[in-house]
Enzyme design. Structure first.
Site, PDB file in Angstrom:
ATOM      1  N   ARG A 187       0.845  -1.194   0.000  1.00 19.25           N
ATOM      2  CA  ARG A 187       0.000   0.000   0.000  1.00 19.25           C
ATOM      3  C   ARG A 187       0.880   1.243   0.000  1.00 19.25           C
ATOM      4  NH1 ARG A 187      -2.676   2.969   4.876  1.00 19.25           N
ATOM      5  NH2 ARG A 187      -3.902   4.490   3.717  1.00 19.25           N
TER       6      ARG A 187
ATOM      7  N   HIS B 208      -3.078  10.877   0.961  1.00 21.58           N
ATOM      8  CA  HIS B 208      -2.539  10.653   2.306  1.00 21.58           C
ATOM      9  C   HIS B 208      -1.899  11.965   2.788  1.00 21.58           C
ATOM     10  CE1 HIS B 208      -1.091   7.275   5.158  1.00 21.58           C
ATOM     11  NE2 HIS B 208      -0.733   8.416   5.737  1.00 21.58           N
TER      12      HIS B 208
ATOM     13  N   GLU C 248      -7.598   8.302   6.495  1.00 20.19           N
ATOM     14  CA  GLU C 248      -7.885   8.879   7.802  1.00 20.19           C
ATOM     15  C   GLU C 248      -8.490  10.275   7.770  1.00 20.19           C
ATOM     16  OE1 GLU C 248      -4.384   8.555  10.264  1.00 20.19           O
ATOM     17  OE2 GLU C 248      -4.679   6.410  10.526  1.00 20.19           O
TER      18      GLU C 248
ATOM     19  N   ASN D 159      -7.468   1.610   9.737  1.00 20.79           N
ATOM     20  CA  ASN D 159      -6.163   1.785  10.367  1.00 20.79           C
ATOM     21  C   ASN D 159      -6.376   1.624  11.865  1.00 20.79           C
ATOM     22  OD1 ASN D 159      -5.069   2.346   7.902  1.00 20.79           O
ATOM     23  ND2 ASN D 159      -4.604   4.504   8.324  1.00 20.79           N
TER      24      ASN D 159
ATOM     25  N   TYR E 159      -4.515   0.928  15.686  1.00 19.66           N
ATOM     26  CA  TYR E 159      -3.275   0.875  16.457  1.00 19.66           C
ATOM     27  C   TYR E 159      -3.484   0.546  17.925  1.00 19.66           C
ATOM     28  CZ  TYR E 159      -0.674   2.857  12.538  1.00 19.66           C
ATOM     29  OH  TYR E 159      -0.081   3.051  11.311  1.00 19.66           O
TER      30      TYR E 159
ATOM     31  N   GLU F 194      -3.529  -0.333   8.016  1.00 22.16           N
ATOM     32  CA  GLU F 194      -2.347   0.024   8.815  1.00 22.16           C
ATOM     33  C   GLU F 194      -2.484  -0.592  10.189  1.00 22.16           C
ATOM     34  OE1 GLU F 194      -1.282   4.186   9.328  1.00 22.16           O
ATOM     35  OE2 GLU F 194      -1.729   4.568   7.220  1.00 22.16           O
TER      36      GLU F 194
HETATM   37  C1  GBH Z   1      -1.317   6.755  10.830  1.00 23.01           C
HETATM   38  O1  GBH Z   1      -1.994   7.601  11.675  1.00 23.01           O
HETATM   39  C2  GBH Z   1      -0.969   7.477   9.572  1.00 23.01           C
HETATM   40  O2  GBH Z   1      -1.833   7.102   8.529  1.00 23.01           O
HETATM   41  C3  GBH Z   1       0.453   7.329   9.154  1.00 23.01           C
HETATM   42  O3  GBH Z   1       0.774   8.273   8.192  1.00 23.01           O
HETATM   43  C4  GBH Z   1       1.335   7.432  10.376  1.00 23.01           C
HETATM   44  O4  GBH Z   1       2.697   7.451  10.056  1.00 23.01           O
HETATM   45  C5  GBH Z   1       1.036   6.239  11.230  1.00 23.01           C
HETATM   46  O5  GBH Z   1      -0.309   6.163  11.546  1.00 23.01           O
HETATM   47  C6  GBH Z   1       1.821   6.221  12.521  1.00 23.01           C
HETATM   48  O6  GBH Z   1       1.538   7.331  13.298  1.00 23.01           O
HETATM   49  O7  GBH Z   1      -3.484  10.955  21.009  1.00 23.01           O
HETATM   50  O8  GBH Z   1      -4.282  13.186  20.567  1.00 23.01           O
HETATM   51  O9  GBH Z   1      -1.932  12.701  20.372  1.00 23.01           O
HETATM   52  C7  GBH Z   1      -2.255   7.108  12.937  1.00 23.01           C
HETATM   53  C8  GBH Z   1      -3.313   7.932  13.531  1.00 23.01           C
HETATM   54  C9  GBH Z   1      -1.841   9.264  14.878  1.00 23.01           C
HETATM   55  C10 GBH Z   1      -4.183   9.077  15.334  1.00 23.01           C
HETATM   56  C11 GBH Z   1      -1.632   9.895  16.195  1.00 23.01           C
HETATM   57  C12 GBH Z   1      -3.958   9.678  16.665  1.00 23.01           C
HETATM   58  C13 GBH Z   1      -2.505  11.016  18.018  1.00 23.01           C
HETATM   59  C14 GBH Z   1      -3.607  11.843  18.578  1.00 23.01           C
HETATM   60  N1  GBH Z   1      -3.003   8.415  14.853  1.00 23.01           N
HETATM   61  N2  GBH Z   1      -2.800  10.561  16.675  1.00 23.01           N
HETATM   62  S1  GBH Z   1      -3.311  12.195  20.239  1.00 23.01           S
END
Ligand code: GBH
Length: 498
Positions: A88, A133, A178, A320, A322, A390
């Site tokens: 991807r 993106h 996202e 996505n 995590y 992701e």
């Molecule tokens: C993805 O976003 C992205 O698509 C990618 O580009 C990125 O590199 C990857 O993940 C790793 O980060 O808790 O208020 O600080 C992940 C989405 C990123 C959403 C961090 C929440 C923090 C919000 N997340 N974000 S906070």
């Protein structure tokens, strides 16, 4: 004894389906570099990195990043080393259309993606292409970007061009990566480009235009390209799990509200039977807006025509995923700007200290995280085809190549994915984030997600497999998660046939 033995064996031998698609993911600005190479136009991330460097933790830019622009053959070689079914990546809109509009096509940009796609196809690696993106052409941002009602038309033109030029070979399309991060962080807040910080209406108006743009592109694909190209088109939404802190009615409701604010506002209009915004959000924002002295709701409603236009515009749901949060109606509240979407829903979130931290403040290892998110989506949206687009784990740059915690995370997440499949979730694939270390937005190069380490000090941007790459390779090959598998050594190779 016998029965116990059988069960244990069964558990160990759980297989991913043979047609399950294993891959890895990246995005253009995070890996490509070549920020102004061969006619590429400026994007909102070029602008941020060049003018707001103080907002990036290590004052770095994506000007060169992992230099995939020059190293794409090495990247494909790594996909072959891992035995991936798919990869991807995203197209940089301003590499193809420097000013964002189709009046000016940069053929050198088209050629770069043709080369990458053709190199992958030589080795039977399926391209899964994200159209957007986060790297909007700056020229479109100058006109308001996602806040401009013309946005859906600009986007449709760009998407059509991508389908025309690449759709003969690309069969899996993702319109947006996202929406929450684009709209909430970029327009409602300040943590992502273009840092508009309109907390009252930024998230909502961006969200509506994004959803309309998605629907336009999807319908263009279905009408004009799908009949001959036979591909699929969906959207990727960040769906972390938000469960109730306690089993009280209040916490259950609080969790539902927070889910709606995080991802429901983007998913509901597209995937639900009712269409339009989640009804609780509509009611709350309308009521609060009037109390706050606004003439109309800060949430722009969809007309009935728009609702119908948007509903069902998907072939799959890209997730996505995590991590997880626990949500409380009364505890753990923090101040949010008023008005803003998080003040609108006004709940608290919490994570037990036992959930292991990563290098990213927002990413902790939560139990059953993938399972909880996917089974919830399955029930809510009538089990559409899902791809995990992701999932991955971050460490600090100085962490050793023997990345044992990342391995624990991947095995747990993939076991949780198998649990979801056994519960009936129509999960068709999984993309690890990320193939290689890259530019982690305003965290620069201080955070590493790669299965391959990148040496950003070296001219070649040398890539070296971490231990997790060997573990993932074994899972992809056998379709089984063997908790005891150990690579013989740390030398990578390409299996025959890859
Ligand atoms: C993805 O976003 C992205 O698509 C990618 O580009 C990125 O590199 C990857 O993940 C790793 O980060 O808790 O208020 O600080 C992940 C989405 C990123 C959403 C961090 C929440 C923090 C919000 N997340 N974000 S906070």
């Amino acid at each position: 004894m016998l029965i116990g033995g059988c069960l244990a064996q069964q558990k160990q031998e759980r297989h991913f389906p043979s047609d399950f698609i294993f891959g890895a993911a990246t995005s253009a600005y995070q890996v490509e570099g070549g920020w102004n190479a061969d006619g590429k136009g400026e994007s909102i991330w070029d602008r941020l990195a060049h003018t707001k460097i103080q907002d990036v933790l290590d004052q770095s830019t994506g000007d060169i990043a992992a230099d995939t622009y020059n190293n794409y053959k090495r990247d494909v070689e790594m996909m072959r080393e891992l035995g991936l079914d798919a990869y991807r990546f995203s197209l940089a809109w301003s590499r193809i259309l420097p000013d964002g509009t189709i009046n000016n096509i940069n053929e050198a940009g088209v050629t770069f993606y043709n080369n990458l796609i053709d190199e992958m196809l030589k080795y039977n690696i399926k391209p899964l292409v994200t159209l957007y993106h986060w790297d909007l052409p700056q020229k479109l941002q100058d006109l308001g970007g996602f806040m401009n009602p013309l946005f859906p038309e600009w986007y449709e033109d760009y998407a059509r061009l991508a389908f025309e030029r690449f759709g003969d070979r690309v069969k899996l399309w993702i319109t947006f990566n996202e929406p929450r991060e684009i709209c909430y962080e970029g327009y409602g807040g300040y943590t992502k480009a273009p840092q508009v910080n309109r907390t009252d209406i930024g998230t909502y108006h961006c969200g509506k235009n994004l959803i309309l743009a998605h629907a336009k592109a999807y319908r263009t694909y279905v009408t004009h390209f799908k009949p001959t190209q036979n591909g699929e088109c969906g959207i990727t939404i960040s769906v972390n799990w938000f469960g109730p802190l306690t089993d009280s009615k209040e916490d259950e409701y609080a969790a539902e509200l927070r889910r709606q604010a995080e991802w429901g506002i983007y998913a509901e209009p597209i995937f639900s039977e009712e269409g339009g915004w989640p009804k609780e959000i509509s009611e709350i924002v309308a009521k609060k807006s009037i109390e706050q002295g606004y003439k109309t709701s800060r949430l722009p409603e969809f007309t009935n025509e728009e609702k119908k236009f948007v509903q069902g515009t998907y072939d799959f749901f890209g997730v996505n995923h995590y991590s997880s949060y626990l949500v409380s109606a009364n505890e753990h509240k923090v101040d949010h700007p008023v008005p803003s979407i998080l003040a609108d829903v006004d709940v608290g979130v919490y994570r037990p200290p036992a959930w292991m931290p990563s290098a990213s403040t927002w990413l902790v290892m939560a139990p059953n995280s993938v399972y909880n998110a996917l089974t919830h989506l399955m029930r809510k949206y009538n089990n559409p085809p899902f791809y995990i687009t992701e999932n991955g784990w971050s460490e600090h740059p100085e962490a050793p190549l023997i990345d044992n915690v990342r391995i624990i995370y991947y095995r747990a997440a993939l076991n949780s994915a198998l649990d979801a499949i056994e519960a009936g979730v129509n999960l068709k694939g999984y993309m690890a984030w990320s193939l290689l270390d890259n530019y982690e937005w305003t965290e620069g190069y201080t955070i590493r997600f790669g299965l391959y380490q990148v040496d950003f000090e070296s001219e070649q941007r040398t890539r070296t497999a971490r231990k997790s790459a060997f573990i993932y390779k074994q899972i992809v090959k056998t379709r089984v998660i063997d908790p005891d598998y150990e690579p013989d050594n740390m030398t990578m190779w390409i299996d025959e046939g890859h």
